[in-house]
Design a protein around this motif. Structure first.
Motif, PDB file in Angstrom:
ATOM      1  N   UNK A 119       0.859  -1.184   0.000  1.00  0.00           N
ATOM      2  CA  UNK A 119       0.000   0.000   0.000  1.00  0.00           C
ATOM      3  C   UNK A 119       0.890   1.226   0.000  1.00  0.00           C
ATOM      4  N   UNK A 167      -4.492   8.480   7.632  1.00  0.00           N
ATOM      5  CA  UNK A 167      -5.345   7.835   8.637  1.00  0.00           C
ATOM      6  C   UNK A 167      -6.304   6.846   7.987  1.00  0.00           C
ATOM      7  N   UNK A 168      -6.819   7.194   6.831  1.00  0.00           N
ATOM      8  CA  UNK A 168      -7.832   6.370   6.191  1.00  0.00           C
ATOM      9  C   UNK A 168      -7.225   5.237   5.372  1.00  0.00           C
ATOM     10  N   UNK A 169      -6.101   5.510   4.687  1.00  0.00           N
ATOM     11  CA  UNK A 169      -5.559   4.558   3.720  1.00  0.00           C
ATOM     12  C   UNK A 169      -4.479   3.676   4.340  1.00  0.00           C
ATOM     13  N   UNK A 170      -3.834   4.173   5.415  1.00  0.00           N
ATOM     14  CA  UNK A 170      -2.805   3.408   6.139  1.00  0.00           C
ATOM     15  C   UNK A 170      -1.749   2.813   5.201  1.00  0.00           C
ATOM     16  N   UNK A 171      -1.056   3.659   4.427  1.00  0.00           N
ATOM     17  CA  UNK A 171       0.004   3.146   3.554  1.00  0.00           C
ATOM     18  C   UNK A 171       1.232   2.751   4.381  1.00  0.00           C
ATOM     19  N   UNK A 183      -5.655  11.291   4.574  1.00  0.00           N
ATOM     20  CA  UNK A 183      -5.456  10.131   3.691  1.00  0.00           C
ATOM     21  C   UNK A 183      -4.655   9.043   4.385  1.00  0.00           C
ATOM     22  N   UNK A 214      -1.598   4.488  12.314  1.00  0.00           N
ATOM     23  CA  UNK A 214      -1.386   4.549  10.863  1.00  0.00           C
ATOM     24  C   UNK A 214       0.007   5.047  10.508  1.00  0.00           C
TER      25      UNK A 214
END
Lengths: 402, 402
Positions: free
Chosen positions: B218, B327-331, B325, B363
């Motif tokens: 990710x 926090x939401x996508x956690x790359x 982004x 995250x």
């Protein structure tokens, strides 16, 4: 242009090199439920006839394939057909929320055979909660007269971040005693099968996608209840993120939240200002008696205008946090579920209003924002789908049959 | 539990049911570059010997597989080996930015054989820009003595949203004349091969992932130049979004941006306050002569403290928009590229500072934020990878060889 490691290029990463015509692959082909003859399977796969025969024998012995009747006679002796046997094993699935759990037995398509809802507090800790799930699965198996069917695997959704590869909760804010707990070891010891664990909202997203919205390639499911969370589907696959923390909407700083304390220990989190108890608190401040999400929903349904207004405002706040996600992620669909969503159009109207006002126009042009279709069952259906996709993957089938 | 369409469950959606042992599959197996004998291929695939022989003949006739030498003799006559021929075709790739283009010829692994950079203004419109690309590919083919090698496909990155399925730009804000333009028809008419088009930052993300960070499942790539954009990789795959608008970071409302006008027509967009020209404008306001990203980078490299401070502040602003982004996508990885990133650590320091301050701790726990590794070539390498993955996919190979 020098220095790139071309040999690292994962050209084959998505498909196993070996076993491209294994028993597991043959089973994958038959999972569409269409009965086929040996000749049909030979033609479709290009395998040697002897290979098809041997692999079918393996699958028949394991019970995963069964007699699918004869083909219509064309003069000679009709050939026998073979069909996927979805009742060969059962799947044990559970979605565990903060105060409730949904426990189910499904077949190998993920279709439910028995379902029960429990009152259960996640804060009782892993030993008590998991013992409750195990007892419920055993009881459902007996009631449904499925004791003699072997379980294929167990799927569990938990209300916090989970490291999916190990099945251990990862710093869950509202789950005392669960951090790092080895859920698969505890439950695997009971049933001797693979145990897969994930965040419950991720599994709601998987459940909505697999059962109701299979054509939505990119989708966000938002759960609005005591807590607020979300799950992402990207390219048809669950997007868990690097440490299982993706979609953790509830603890993002909400706009204009001030210093409202959150149960996680921080202040200003989205769920502290827009979750069910937060909405109830705002109603109490106006002299209306309400404590839980259910109280709020009951007031809205009874036509209380203050409650409707408060739910819509909560929807707006959630939509403002989601707006950046919509601009960045460009989903085709947002599904809104959770107990507060039972208030109906009021919550959705607020979410829609904020997203359409704040997101980039191109990203909202074809966006649909709809209520949950799978409802209370979304999470447990997702848990079952997760198990089915794992245990019936060719690599796992082949390992089990070896 | 009723009402669900179980037969809709896309259990086999990721793998074609037919052709599981086609010529295309055999080629996929050989794409790892390891030479194999007929016997080895028969053993690995489970195919009938006659089938392996026929499929290899097809691939040999097409030039996609060639003689890979003999195996070491074990007494009898040594068996011949077969190997993937990456030079059987060439790929034509281009990344088109607002004012520059990078044009390349690659082999079938995506490795560059010839590269040229052009000055080219996207606002000249599709006819002029695409004619420039076509002329450059032809010139590179001649110079590299590759005229006689058949092209397999063309990959083009453009600086705006693109509907990938049709190859048409979708309401691109800085590309007058390009909206809805049929790029594949125009370029396909020149070469008679598939033409794939995508947003250039998506292709930068694909290029960084495939060549430099294949293990990052990710990942977010951010380009900071005249404009600001980003591309997401989720589960190792490009996340394009429902209409190709995913990652459109530059036109999200920046915090405290006020009413700064953006070239897209709106105000307060991130790139209007943190892109290269915006940084230059803030320096001019302080009496320092600067107009472009290159001017800003030159000042930072010369040790100008005001320029360094301005770049860091731009990094912070970008980081604040990215924080949600994250926090939401956690790359697991954020890669920062583009001309402004050539200013070095100053930009990254600002981005890191804001992300670590604003994103959820879980995250960011294992998040790395690093400069681009593929640099100026990231986009064109991604364009080539996109074409290779398409034209060598089993379904396309089998269709071409039929």
């Amino acid at each position: 242009m020098s220095g790139f490691l071309w040999f690292n290029c994962p050209v084959n990463a998505d498909v196993p090199l070996l076993g491209s015509a294994s028993a597991g692959d043959l089973l994958r082909l038959l999972r569409d439920g269409v009965p086929r003859t040996r000749n049909e399977l030979t033609a479709v796969t290009g395998l040697a006839r002897s290979t098809v025969r041997a692999r079918l024998d393996t699958l028949l012995d394991a019970g995963l394939v069964s007699d699918g009747g004869n083909e219509a006679s064309t003069g000679g002796r009709p050939a026998g057909r073979f069909v996927f046997n979805a009742r060969a094993r059962v799947v044990l699935a559970a979605e565990v929320g903060a105060t409730h759990a949904t426990v189910a037995i499904t077949d190998l398509t993920g279709a439910p055979l028995a379902v029960r809802r429990l009152e259960q507090d996640i804060a009782d800790g892993p030993d008590a909660v998991l013992a409750g799930l195990v007892a419920t699965w055993r009881s459902l198996l007996t009631e449904a007269e499925l004791d003699s069917v072997r379980p294929a695997g167990v799927g569990i959704g938990l209300p916090g971040p989970v490291e999916h590869s190990t099945g251990r909760p990862n710093n869950p804010p509202i789950m005392p005693g669960w951090d790092g707990y080895d859920v698969p070891a505890r439950v695997g010891a009971e049933f001797g099968v693979p145990v897969l664990v994930d965040n419950e909202v991720n599994l709601m997203a998987l459940g909505e996608h697999r059962t109701c919205f299979p054509d939505a390639e990119h989708l966000i499911v938002v759960k609005v209840a005591t807590g607020i969370g979300s799950g992402f589907i990207s390219n048809g696959m669950l997007h868990r993120g690097a440490v299982g923390a993706a979609g953790d909407l509830g603890h993002i700083l909400a706009p204009n939240a001030g210093d409202v304390p959150c149960r996680c220990g921080n202040t200003g989190c989205l769920e502290a200002v827009a979750g069910g108890p937060a909405i109830a608190a705002s109603l109490r401040a106006g002299g209306i008696e309400a404590h839980t999400s259910a109280d709020v929903v009951a007031l809205v349904r009874a036509g209380n205008p203050e409650a409707g207004k408060a739910v819509r405002e909560a929807g707006r706040t959630i939509g403002e946090v989601l707006a950046t996600c919509v601009s960045m992620f460009n989903p085709s669909l947002i599904v809104v579920g959770g107990t507060v969503a039972l208030a109906g159009e009021m919550l959705l109207a607020g979410v829609r209003e904020a997203i359409y006002r704040r997101s980039l126009p191109l990203a909202t042009g074809k966006l649909r924002i709809v209520p949950s279709q799978a409802g209370d069952d979304a999470g447990v259906l997702g848990a079952a789908a997760m198990v089915v996709e794992h245990v019936l993957s060719p690599a796992v089938v082949d390992r089990d049959l070896a």
